[in-house]
Motif scaffolding. Structure first.
Motif, PDB file in Angstrom:
ATOM      1  N   PHE A  94       4.835   2.795   8.310  1.00  0.00           N
ATOM      2  CA  PHE A  94       4.851   1.458   8.913  1.00  0.00           C
ATOM      3  C   PHE A  94       6.286   1.055   9.262  1.00  0.00           C
ATOM      4  O   PHE A  94       6.544   0.559  10.362  1.00  0.00           O
ATOM      5  CB  PHE A  94       4.208   0.453   7.961  1.00  0.00           C
ATOM      6  CG  PHE A  94       4.047  -0.913   8.555  1.00  0.00           C
ATOM      7  CD1 PHE A  94       3.014  -1.183   9.437  1.00  0.00           C
ATOM      8  CD2 PHE A  94       4.917  -1.936   8.232  1.00  0.00           C
ATOM      9  CE1 PHE A  94       2.847  -2.451   9.988  1.00  0.00           C
ATOM     10  CE2 PHE A  94       4.768  -3.204   8.777  1.00  0.00           C
ATOM     11  CZ  PHE A  94       3.738  -3.455   9.652  1.00  0.00           C
ATOM     12  N   LYS A  95       7.227   1.269   8.345  1.00  0.00           N
ATOM     13  CA  LYS A  95       8.630   0.923   8.607  1.00  0.00           C
ATOM     14  C   LYS A  95       9.165   1.687   9.813  1.00  0.00           C
ATOM     15  O   LYS A  95       9.876   1.130  10.641  1.00  0.00           O
ATOM     16  CB  LYS A  95       9.491   1.237   7.377  1.00  0.00           C
ATOM     17  CG  LYS A  95       9.365   0.244   6.271  1.00  0.00           C
ATOM     18  CD  LYS A  95      10.272   0.642   5.112  1.00  0.00           C
ATOM     19  CE  LYS A  95      10.015  -0.208   3.910  1.00  0.00           C
ATOM     20  NZ  LYS A  95      10.848   0.197   2.763  1.00  0.00           N
ATOM     21  N   LYS A  96       8.818   2.970   9.892  1.00  0.00           N
ATOM     22  CA  LYS A  96       9.299   3.778  11.015  1.00  0.00           C
ATOM     23  C   LYS A  96       8.740   3.250  12.336  1.00  0.00           C
ATOM     24  O   LYS A  96       9.463   3.099  13.316  1.00  0.00           O
ATOM     25  CB  LYS A  96       8.902   5.236  10.819  1.00  0.00           C
ATOM     26  CG  LYS A  96       9.461   6.151  11.874  1.00  0.00           C
ATOM     27  CD  LYS A  96       9.123   7.608  11.590  1.00  0.00           C
ATOM     28  CE  LYS A  96       9.705   8.476  12.690  1.00  0.00           C
ATOM     29  NZ  LYS A  96       9.399   9.885  12.497  1.00  0.00           N
ATOM     30  N   PHE A 149       4.919 -10.280   4.912  1.00  0.00           N
ATOM     31  CA  PHE A 149       3.480 -10.282   5.164  1.00  0.00           C
ATOM     32  C   PHE A 149       3.041  -9.404   6.334  1.00  0.00           C
ATOM     33  O   PHE A 149       1.852  -9.218   6.522  1.00  0.00           O
ATOM     34  CB  PHE A 149       2.904 -11.696   5.346  1.00  0.00           C
ATOM     35  CG  PHE A 149       2.972 -12.520   4.101  1.00  0.00           C
ATOM     36  CD1 PHE A 149       2.187 -12.217   3.005  1.00  0.00           C
ATOM     37  CD2 PHE A 149       3.817 -13.605   4.027  1.00  0.00           C
ATOM     38  CE1 PHE A 149       2.254 -12.975   1.846  1.00  0.00           C
ATOM     39  CE2 PHE A 149       3.887 -14.376   2.878  1.00  0.00           C
ATOM     40  CZ  PHE A 149       3.107 -14.064   1.774  1.00  0.00           C
ATOM     41  N   SER A 150       3.956  -8.856   7.146  1.00  0.00           N
ATOM     42  CA  SER A 150       3.479  -8.017   8.248  1.00  0.00           C
ATOM     43  C   SER A 150       2.782  -6.754   7.753  1.00  0.00           C
ATOM     44  O   SER A 150       1.761  -6.373   8.337  1.00  0.00           O
ATOM     45  CB  SER A 150       4.590  -7.715   9.252  1.00  0.00           C
ATOM     46  OG  SER A 150       5.673  -7.070   8.656  1.00  0.00           O
ATOM     47  N   PRO A 151       3.242  -6.079   6.689  1.00  0.00           N
ATOM     48  CA  PRO A 151       2.474  -4.927   6.203  1.00  0.00           C
ATOM     49  C   PRO A 151       1.085  -5.337   5.713  1.00  0.00           C
ATOM     50  O   PRO A 151       0.106  -4.620   5.912  1.00  0.00           O
ATOM     51  CB  PRO A 151       3.317  -4.371   5.049  1.00  0.00           C
ATOM     52  CG  PRO A 151       4.683  -4.901   5.256  1.00  0.00           C
ATOM     53  CD  PRO A 151       4.498  -6.227   5.944  1.00  0.00           C
ATOM     54  N   HIS A 152       0.998  -6.508   5.104  1.00  0.00           N
ATOM     55  CA  HIS A 152      -0.280  -6.993   4.584  1.00  0.00           C
ATOM     56  C   HIS A 152      -1.234  -7.376   5.716  1.00  0.00           C
ATOM     57  O   HIS A 152      -2.440  -7.151   5.635  1.00  0.00           O
ATOM     58  CB  HIS A 152      -0.036  -8.178   3.638  1.00  0.00           C
ATOM     59  CG  HIS A 152       0.875  -7.802   2.505  1.00  0.00           C
ATOM     60  ND1 HIS A 152       2.238  -7.815   2.640  1.00  0.00           N
ATOM     61  CD2 HIS A 152       0.618  -7.354   1.262  1.00  0.00           C
ATOM     62  CE1 HIS A 152       2.785  -7.407   1.517  1.00  0.00           C
ATOM     63  NE2 HIS A 152       1.823  -7.117   0.659  1.00  0.00           N
ATOM     64  N   SER A 153      -0.675  -7.938   6.781  1.00  0.00           N
ATOM     65  CA  SER A 153      -1.488  -8.276   7.952  1.00  0.00           C
ATOM     66  C   SER A 153      -2.030  -7.011   8.611  1.00  0.00           C
ATOM     67  O   SER A 153      -3.193  -6.955   9.015  1.00  0.00           O
ATOM     68  CB  SER A 153      -0.664  -9.074   8.965  1.00  0.00           C
ATOM     69  OG  SER A 153      -0.232 -10.279   8.394  1.00  0.00           O
ATOM     70  N   TYR A 154      -1.193  -5.997   8.706  1.00  0.00           N
ATOM     71  CA  TYR A 154      -1.627  -4.715   9.258  1.00  0.00           C
ATOM     72  C   TYR A 154      -2.778  -4.157   8.421  1.00  0.00           C
ATOM     73  O   TYR A 154      -3.803  -3.730   8.955  1.00  0.00           O
ATOM     74  CB  TYR A 154      -0.462  -3.726   9.283  1.00  0.00           C
ATOM     75  CG  TYR A 154      -0.855  -2.350   9.789  1.00  0.00           C
ATOM     76  CD1 TYR A 154      -0.750  -2.035  11.141  1.00  0.00           C
ATOM     77  CD2 TYR A 154      -1.324  -1.365   8.916  1.00  0.00           C
ATOM     78  CE1 TYR A 154      -1.111  -0.780  11.615  1.00  0.00           C
ATOM     79  CE2 TYR A 154      -1.694  -0.113   9.378  1.00  0.00           C
ATOM     80  CZ  TYR A 154      -1.588   0.175  10.723  1.00  0.00           C
ATOM     81  OH  TYR A 154      -1.957   1.416  11.178  1.00  0.00           O
ATOM     82  N   ASP A 155      -2.612  -4.183   7.104  1.00  0.00           N
ATOM     83  CA  ASP A 155      -3.656  -3.665   6.212  1.00  0.00           C
ATOM     84  C   ASP A 155      -4.960  -4.443   6.366  1.00  0.00           C
ATOM     85  O   ASP A 155      -6.043  -3.852   6.388  1.00  0.00           O
ATOM     86  CB  ASP A 155      -3.194  -3.707   4.754  1.00  0.00           C
ATOM     87  CG  ASP A 155      -2.098  -2.705   4.445  1.00  0.00           C
ATOM     88  OD1 ASP A 155      -1.865  -1.777   5.260  1.00  0.00           O
ATOM     89  OD2 ASP A 155      -1.462  -2.842   3.387  1.00  0.00           O
ATOM     90  N   ALA A 156      -4.864  -5.757   6.477  1.00  0.00           N
ATOM     91  CA  ALA A 156      -6.067  -6.579   6.645  1.00  0.00           C
ATOM     92  C   ALA A 156      -6.801  -6.210   7.929  1.00  0.00           C
ATOM     93  O   ALA A 156      -8.034  -6.058   7.927  1.00  0.00           O
ATOM     94  CB  ALA A 156      -5.698  -8.061   6.642  1.00  0.00           C
ATOM     95  N   ALA A 157      -6.056  -6.045   9.016  1.00  0.00           N
ATOM     96  CA  ALA A 157      -6.686  -5.681  10.289  1.00  0.00           C
ATOM     97  C   ALA A 157      -7.315  -4.294  10.209  1.00  0.00           C
ATOM     98  O   ALA A 157      -8.428  -4.068  10.715  1.00  0.00           O
ATOM     99  CB  ALA A 157      -5.662  -5.736  11.424  1.00  0.00           C
ATOM    100  N   PHE A 158      -6.636  -3.356   9.570  1.00  0.00           N
ATOM    101  CA  PHE A 158      -7.144  -1.992   9.419  1.00  0.00           C
ATOM    102  C   PHE A 158      -8.461  -2.013   8.629  1.00  0.00           C
ATOM    103  O   PHE A 158      -9.453  -1.404   9.047  1.00  0.00           O
ATOM    104  CB  PHE A 158      -6.090  -1.153   8.680  1.00  0.00           C
ATOM    105  CG  PHE A 158      -6.260   0.338   8.798  1.00  0.00           C
ATOM    106  CD1 PHE A 158      -5.429   1.064   9.636  1.00  0.00           C
ATOM    107  CD2 PHE A 158      -7.199   1.027   8.048  1.00  0.00           C
ATOM    108  CE1 PHE A 158      -5.540   2.454   9.738  1.00  0.00           C
ATOM    109  CE2 PHE A 158      -7.330   2.405   8.138  1.00  0.00           C
ATOM    110  CZ  PHE A 158      -6.500   3.121   8.986  1.00  0.00           C
ATOM    111  N   LEU A 159      -8.468  -2.726   7.498  1.00  0.00           N
ATOM    112  CA  LEU A 159      -9.670  -2.795   6.659  1.00  0.00           C
ATOM    113  C   LEU A 159     -10.820  -3.501   7.374  1.00  0.00           C
ATOM    114  O   LEU A 159     -11.974  -3.053   7.289  1.00  0.00           O
ATOM    115  CB  LEU A 159      -9.351  -3.492   5.338  1.00  0.00           C
ATOM    116  CG  LEU A 159      -8.440  -2.722   4.387  1.00  0.00           C
ATOM    117  CD1 LEU A 159      -8.041  -3.596   3.215  1.00  0.00           C
ATOM    118  CD2 LEU A 159      -9.095  -1.438   3.905  1.00  0.00           C
TER     119      LEU A 159
END
Length: 134
Positions: A17-19, A28-38
């Motif tokens: 994700f960082k790359k 919260f951007s990593p968490h938002s990405y995870d929420a959308a993925f799930l």
């Protein structure tokens, strides 16, 4: 000033994700990405995009005993679901194992914002601290 913030763990998913993000992500951007993925996987599994369908399927697509998929592997996850395999989503924020209340347990950081607007981590609160409390 002190603040608390989710503290993404250094994992394969977080590193990918960082790359892709081009450096340290915003809060919260990593968490938002995870929420959308799930949610996307829950919709795929259910075959429909409704709140009920997501609620009924989201916990089953992030189990620690399933096939591990991570950031950028949405097609791999869909294929595994199509083959009736369990999914273990290791996300951008952490291993995203949802508890019975559909909450992922993430580690947090206690941060101190200093006069010159620099931020330093004072303490990390591990995921295990929250087990059985939420």
């Amino acid at each position: 000033m002190y603040v608390s913030s989710p503290d993404p763990e250094s994992t394969k998913g977080a590193d990918k994700f960082k790359k892709a993000f081009g450096g340290e992500p915003k809060v919260f951007s990593p968490h938002s990405y995870d929420a959308a993925f799930l949610m996307g996987l829950a919709i795929h599994k259910a075959g429909e995009a409704s709140g009920t369908a997501i609620a009924q399927n989201i916990q089953s697509i992030s189990r620690p005993d399933g096939e591990t998929v991570t950031v950028g592997e949405f097609d791999k996850a869909k294929k595994a679901l199509d083959e009736d395999k369990a999914i273990n989503y290791a996300g951008a924020s952490s291993p995203v194992d949802l508890n019975k209340n559909l909450e992922p347990l993430n580690r947090f950081a206690i941060l101190q914002v200093e006069n010159n607007a620099t931020v330093k981590s004072v303490k990390t609160v591990p995921r295990s601290f929250f087990e059985g409390k939420v």
